[in-house]
Write a protein that holds these residues in place. Structure first.
Motif, PDB file in Angstrom:
ATOM      1  N   LYS A  70       2.723  -4.366   6.955  1.00 55.46           N
ATOM      2  CA  LYS A  70       3.876  -3.678   7.548  1.00 55.46           C
ATOM      3  C   LYS A  70       4.603  -2.787   6.536  1.00 55.46           C
ATOM      4  CE  LYS A  70       4.348  -7.117  11.188  1.00 55.46           C
ATOM      5  NZ  LYS A  70       3.564  -6.513  12.206  1.00 55.46           N
ATOM      6  N   LEU A  71       4.446  -3.094   5.251  1.00 58.68           N
ATOM      7  CA  LEU A  71       5.051  -2.234   4.228  1.00 58.68           C
ATOM      8  C   LEU A  71       4.245  -0.943   4.012  1.00 58.68           C
ATOM      9  CD1 LEU A  71       5.956  -4.864   1.442  1.00 58.68           C
ATOM     10  CD2 LEU A  71       7.578  -3.576   2.842  1.00 58.68           C
ATOM     11  N   TYR A  72       2.968  -0.971   4.403  1.00 61.73           N
ATOM     12  CA  TYR A  72       2.057   0.107   4.030  1.00 61.73           C
ATOM     13  C   TYR A  72       2.459   1.518   4.464  1.00 61.73           C
ATOM     14  CZ  TYR A  72      -1.824  -0.723   0.966  1.00 61.73           C
ATOM     15  OH  TYR A  72      -2.572  -0.881  -0.154  1.00 61.73           O
ATOM     16  N   PRO A  73       2.915   1.727   5.713  1.00 63.01           N
ATOM     17  CA  PRO A  73       3.203   3.120   6.106  1.00 63.01           C
ATOM     18  C   PRO A  73       4.190   3.798   5.157  1.00 63.01           C
ATOM     19  CG  PRO A  73       3.181   1.690   8.029  1.00 63.01           C
ATOM     20  CD  PRO A  73       3.057   0.789   6.836  1.00 63.01           C
ATOM     21  N   ASP A  74       5.300   3.130   4.844  1.00 60.68           N
ATOM     22  CA  ASP A  74       6.293   3.733   3.938  1.00 60.68           C
ATOM     23  C   ASP A  74       5.778   3.765   2.505  1.00 60.68           C
ATOM     24  OD1 ASP A  74       8.005   4.089   5.976  1.00 60.68           O
ATOM     25  OD2 ASP A  74       9.280   2.359   5.536  1.00 60.68           O
ATOM     26  N   TRP A  75       5.120   2.692   2.107  1.00 56.66           N
ATOM     27  CA  TRP A  75       4.636   2.563   0.725  1.00 56.66           C
ATOM     28  C   TRP A  75       3.669   3.690   0.364  1.00 56.66           C
ATOM     29  CZ3 TRP A  75       5.385  -0.153  -3.686  1.00 56.66           C
ATOM     30  CH2 TRP A  75       4.343  -0.220  -4.603  1.00 56.66           C
ATOM     31  N   GLN A  76       2.659   3.892   1.225  1.00 56.01           N
ATOM     32  CA  GLN A  76       1.647   4.903   0.892  1.00 56.01           C
ATOM     33  C   GLN A  76       2.267   6.297   0.904  1.00 56.01           C
ATOM     34  OE1 GLN A  76      -0.115   7.139   3.261  1.00 56.01           O
ATOM     35  NE2 GLN A  76       1.371   6.611   4.848  1.00 56.01           N
ATOM     36  N   ARG A  77       3.251   6.498   1.782  1.00 54.33           N
ATOM     37  CA  ARG A  77       3.939   7.797   1.832  1.00 54.33           C
ATOM     38  C   ARG A  77       4.660   8.057   0.496  1.00 54.33           C
ATOM     39  NH1 ARG A  77       7.317   6.864   6.099  1.00 54.33           N
ATOM     40  NH2 ARG A  77       5.574   6.687   7.523  1.00 54.33           N
ATOM     41  N   GLU A  78       5.290   7.013  -0.008  1.00 49.91           N
ATOM     42  CA  GLU A  78       6.035   7.123  -1.268  1.00 49.91           C
ATOM     43  C   GLU A  78       5.085   7.395  -2.439  1.00 49.91           C
ATOM     44  OE1 GLU A  78       9.724   7.219  -2.994  1.00 49.91           O
ATOM     45  OE2 GLU A  78       9.254   6.967  -0.865  1.00 49.91           O
ATOM     46  N   VAL A  79       3.958   6.692  -2.451  1.00 48.82           N
ATOM     47  CA  VAL A  79       2.976   6.905  -3.544  1.00 48.82           C
ATOM     48  C   VAL A  79       2.472   8.348  -3.497  1.00 48.82           C
ATOM     49  CG1 VAL A  79       0.733   6.192  -4.507  1.00 48.82           C
ATOM     50  CG2 VAL A  79       2.288   4.457  -3.583  1.00 48.82           C
ATOM     51  N   LYS A  80       2.205   8.844  -2.292  1.00 46.17           N
ATOM     52  CA  LYS A  80       1.733  10.236  -2.157  1.00 46.17           C
ATOM     53  C   LYS A  80       2.811  11.216  -2.619  1.00 46.17           C
ATOM     54  CE  LYS A  80      -1.535   9.466   1.596  1.00 46.17           C
ATOM     55  NZ  LYS A  80      -1.713   9.318   3.034  1.00 46.17           N
ATOM     56  N   ALA A  81       4.060  10.933  -2.240  1.00 47.01           N
ATOM     57  CA  ALA A  81       5.149  11.863  -2.580  1.00 47.01           C
ATOM     58  C   ALA A  81       5.347  11.937  -4.093  1.00 47.01           C
ATOM     59  CB  ALA A  81       6.442  11.428  -1.893  1.00 47.01           C
ATOM     60  N   VAL A  82       5.333  10.785  -4.751  1.00 43.65           N
ATOM     61  CA  VAL A  82       5.632  10.782  -6.191  1.00 43.65           C
ATOM     62  C   VAL A  82       4.420  11.272  -7.001  1.00 43.65           C
ATOM     63  CG1 VAL A  82       6.385   9.353  -8.149  1.00 43.65           C
ATOM     64  CG2 VAL A  82       7.357   8.965  -5.882  1.00 43.65           C
ATOM     65  N   SER A  83       3.228  10.931  -6.533  1.00 44.20           N
ATOM     66  CA  SER A  83       2.027  11.349  -7.294  1.00 44.20           C
ATOM     67  C   SER A  83       1.643  12.793  -6.980  1.00 44.20           C
ATOM     68  CB  SER A  83       0.842  10.447  -6.939  1.00 44.20           C
ATOM     69  OG  SER A  83       0.490  10.614  -5.582  1.00 44.20           O
ATOM     70  N   LYS A  84       2.081  13.261  -5.820  1.00 42.52           N
ATOM     71  CA  LYS A  84       1.639  14.571  -5.298  1.00 42.52           C
ATOM     72  C   LYS A  84       0.118  14.574  -5.139  1.00 42.52           C
ATOM     73  CE  LYS A  84       5.568  17.259  -6.918  1.00 42.52           C
ATOM     74  NZ  LYS A  84       6.347  16.134  -7.469  1.00 42.52           N
ATOM     75  N   GLN A  85      -0.442  13.418  -4.853  1.00 39.06           N
ATOM     76  CA  GLN A  85      -1.887  13.307  -4.611  1.00 39.06           C
ATOM     77  C   GLN A  85      -2.092  12.699  -3.238  1.00 39.06           C
ATOM     78  OE1 GLN A  85      -3.081  12.336  -9.197  1.00 39.06           O
ATOM     79  NE2 GLN A  85      -4.141  11.173  -7.650  1.00 39.06           N
ATOM     80  N   ASP A  86      -3.025  13.253  -2.508  1.00 39.05           N
ATOM     81  CA  ASP A  86      -3.318  12.733  -1.179  1.00 39.05           C
ATOM     82  C   ASP A  86      -4.448  11.705  -1.282  1.00 39.05           C
ATOM     83  OD1 ASP A  86      -2.946  12.502   1.509  1.00 39.05           O
ATOM     84  OD2 ASP A  86      -4.086  14.297   2.042  1.00 39.05           O
ATOM     85  N   PHE A  87      -4.463  10.750  -0.362  1.00 37.36           N
ATOM     86  CA  PHE A  87      -5.601   9.831  -0.257  1.00 37.36           C
ATOM     87  C   PHE A  87      -5.681   9.372   1.192  1.00 37.36           C
ATOM     88  CE2 PHE A  87      -1.909   7.575  -2.006  1.00 37.36           C
ATOM     89  CZ  PHE A  87      -1.697   6.582  -1.057  1.00 37.36           C
ATOM     90  N   GLU A  88      -6.862   8.955   1.575  1.00 43.36           N
ATOM     91  CA  GLU A  88      -7.052   8.573   2.976  1.00 43.36           C
ATOM     92  C   GLU A  88      -6.341   7.258   3.295  1.00 43.36           C
ATOM     93  OE1 GLU A  88     -11.124   7.793   4.068  1.00 43.36           O
ATOM     94  OE2 GLU A  88     -10.616   7.582   6.195  1.00 43.36           O
ATOM     95  N   TYR A  89      -5.518   7.297   4.330  1.00 47.45           N
ATOM     96  CA  TYR A  89      -4.909   6.089   4.894  1.00 47.45           C
ATOM     97  C   TYR A  89      -5.134   6.223   6.388  1.00 47.45           C
ATOM     98  CZ  TYR A  89      -1.110   3.155   6.760  1.00 47.45           C
ATOM     99  OH  TYR A  89      -0.374   2.228   7.471  1.00 47.45           O
ATOM    100  N   SER A  90      -6.000   5.390   6.931  1.00 42.09           N
ATOM    101  CA  SER A  90      -6.412   5.575   8.313  1.00 42.09           C
ATOM    102  C   SER A  90      -6.014   4.379   9.169  1.00 42.09           C
ATOM    103  CB  SER A  90      -7.940   5.757   8.352  1.00 42.09           C
ATOM    104  OG  SER A  90      -8.396   5.570   9.664  1.00 42.09           O
ATOM    105  N   ASN A  91      -5.305   4.674  10.252  1.00 41.09           N
ATOM    106  CA  ASN A  91      -4.945   3.610  11.201  1.00 41.09           C
ATOM    107  C   ASN A  91      -6.047   3.513  12.263  1.00 41.09           C
ATOM    108  OD1 ASN A  91      -1.845   5.093  10.708  1.00 41.09           O
ATOM    109  ND2 ASN A  91      -2.285   3.040  10.013  1.00 41.09           N
ATOM    110  N   SER A  92      -7.239   3.228  11.780  1.00 40.55           N
ATOM    111  CA  SER A  92      -8.416   3.259  12.657  1.00 40.55           C
ATOM    112  C   SER A  92      -8.445   2.135  13.677  1.00 40.55           C
ATOM    113  CB  SER A  92      -9.681   3.148  11.801  1.00 40.55           C
ATOM    114  OG  SER A  92      -9.660   1.904  11.108  1.00 40.55           O
ATOM    115  N   GLY A  93      -7.782   1.002  13.353  1.00 38.93           N
ATOM    116  CA  GLY A  93      -7.986  -0.208  14.145  1.00 38.93           C
ATOM    117  C   GLY A  93      -9.319  -0.846  13.776  1.00 38.93           C
TER     118      GLY A  93
END
Ligand code: FAD
Ligand code: GLY
Length: 369
Positions: A70-93
């Motif tokens: 449940k922390l992941y959506p905000d967490w990964q957004r923050e990591v992307k924002a601070v690193s300025k690096q994109d990475f795949e985060y997929s809510n594939s189910g």
């Protein structure tokens, strides 16, 4: 009070913890003997799948995993924002597939207790299943659909975490070859092979499968063992496979770059990270069975990593009772990628003497003494 925290180990757990502590205004130093993300964390399939991974019963570990998802959506957004690096985060189910009538009962039991925890879990069969995952073999008689389960591209996530740490002034020292804890009672002093000394107020142990090496230093039992995971990837057209496919014999994770990750063995092989013919052959045979369209294909990439397993399957997460300046965050076994945000938050809360957001009693680092 702002503290100087030293983190031993630059895998996903050490880096996530460093990132969170620095965000909260602490001064952080990461000491890595080889390369950040170069061990288990860079080898992982990246599933964020607590419902699939923990099917037996509810416990504190399940709560910890769920909290992290449940922390992941905000967490990964923050990591992307601070690193300025994109990475795949997929809510594939995901689809937890079963092949025999007898396993349906198990699936229903799983659904009952997991729904009590708010899980969205639907048992799919026949044409409905075929429609949402058309390439899955018709030998699958049913599957539990977990729409909330997700996955991340672990090697890129860990690289972004490292960059996010560096961008926010975490001091990272890698390629240190060997790091020794010289003092930890009055003051914390660590020393690298080349003689450099690192001092701090707190020490967080994030050394993964190598954590047992510190038993002599702290005089406690640290039963963390390496369990090798051999894993491989096929090249497939996107989006031929849509969901994470989980089963008793292995799992599949379709990545946006056109690879289908097929994992993974659980071998006792000491600290060896090579792959074996037998280990990969088992994955290939299972792949052919689950995805007939891959029958004549070979994996294009094969690798292995060392999961930090513990004697009771739970991580070591907490302070030493009489020496709260020493904190353990290790032994995340099969779920370290999933558990990275919650671990980072928990360690930061422990350092700041804040009320625990999740129950940590089952994970006490001295429970094996
Ligand atoms: P590591 O990544 O191993 O990092 C520990 C670091 O500490 C290393 O870089 C090491 O060099 C360093 N170190 C050790 N001793 C010292 C020392 N004395 N001084 C300095 N540095 C030191 N998890 C999931 O959540 N989802 C998945 O889908 C998933 N799939 C996996 C698939 C495979 C094949 C494998 C092997 C693992 C998988 N995992 C998965 C598990 C996950 O990878 C681990 O739980 C996680 O990476 C552990 O992170 P860590 O930081 O504790 O360990
Ligand atoms: N969680 C998947 C693995 O450890 O292989």
């Amino acid at each position: 009070m702002q503290e100087h925290v030293i983190i031993l180990g630059g895998g996903v757990i050490g880096l996530a913890t460093a990132f969170e502590l620095q965000r909260r205004g602490h001064q952080v130093t990461v000491l890595e003997k080889v390369q950040c993300g170069g061990q288990a964390s860079g080898a992982a399939a990246g599933m964020l799948a607590p419902y699939s991974e923990i099917g037996e019963d509810v416990d504190d570990f399940f709560d910890l995993c769920l909290a992290s998802l449940k922390l992941y959506p905000d967490w990964q957004r923050e990591v992307k924002a601070v690193s300025k690096q994109d990475f795949e985060y997929s809510n594939s189910g995901s689809l937890h597939a079963v092949f025999h009538e007898a396993d349906l009962l198990g699936l229903e039991a799983r659904q009952r207790w997991q729904r009590e925890f708010g899980a969205e879990a639907h048992i799919l069969e026949g044409a409905v299943l075929q429609k949402i995952e058309p390439e899955l073999t018709d030998q699958v008689i049913a599957a539990m659909y977990y729409p909330e389960e997700s996955h991340i591209y672990a090697p890129d996530y860990v690289k972004a975490l490292e960059t996010a740490c560096r961008n926010s002034s975490v001091r990272i020292y890698d390629q240190l070859e060997e790091v020794t804890v010289k003092q930890w009672k009055e003051q914390i002093i660590l020393q690298s092979k080349d003689g450099r000394k690192f001092t701090g107020d707190r020490l967080v142990i994030c050394s993964g499968a190598w954590s047992q090496e510190l038993e002599g230093t702290f005089g406690i039992r640290i039963p963390v063992y390496p369990i090798r995971g051999q894993i491989c990837a096929y090249e497939i057209p996107v989006p031929k496979v849509k969901h994470i496919i989980f089963s008793s014999q292995g799992y599949f994770v379709p990545k946006a770059n056109g690879s289908l990750v097929a994992g993974a063995s659980e071998d006792i092989a000491g600290f060896k990270t090579d792959i074996t013919e037998k280990g990969i052959a088992r994955l290939e045979n299972w792949t052919k069975k689950v995805f007939p369209f891959l029958s004549s294909k070979q994996p294009f990439h094969k690798w292995a990593g060392l999961r930090p397993a513990t004697q009771d399957g739970y991580p070591l997460l907490g302070k030493l009772a009489n020496d709260p300046q020493i904190i353990f965050a290790t032994g995340h076994y099969r779920n370290g990628i999933l558990l990275s945000p919650v671990t980072a938050h928990a360690v930061a809360d422990l350092i700041e003497n804040k009320k625990e957001q999740v129950r940590l009693t089952s994970f006490h680092p001295e429970r094996f003494n």
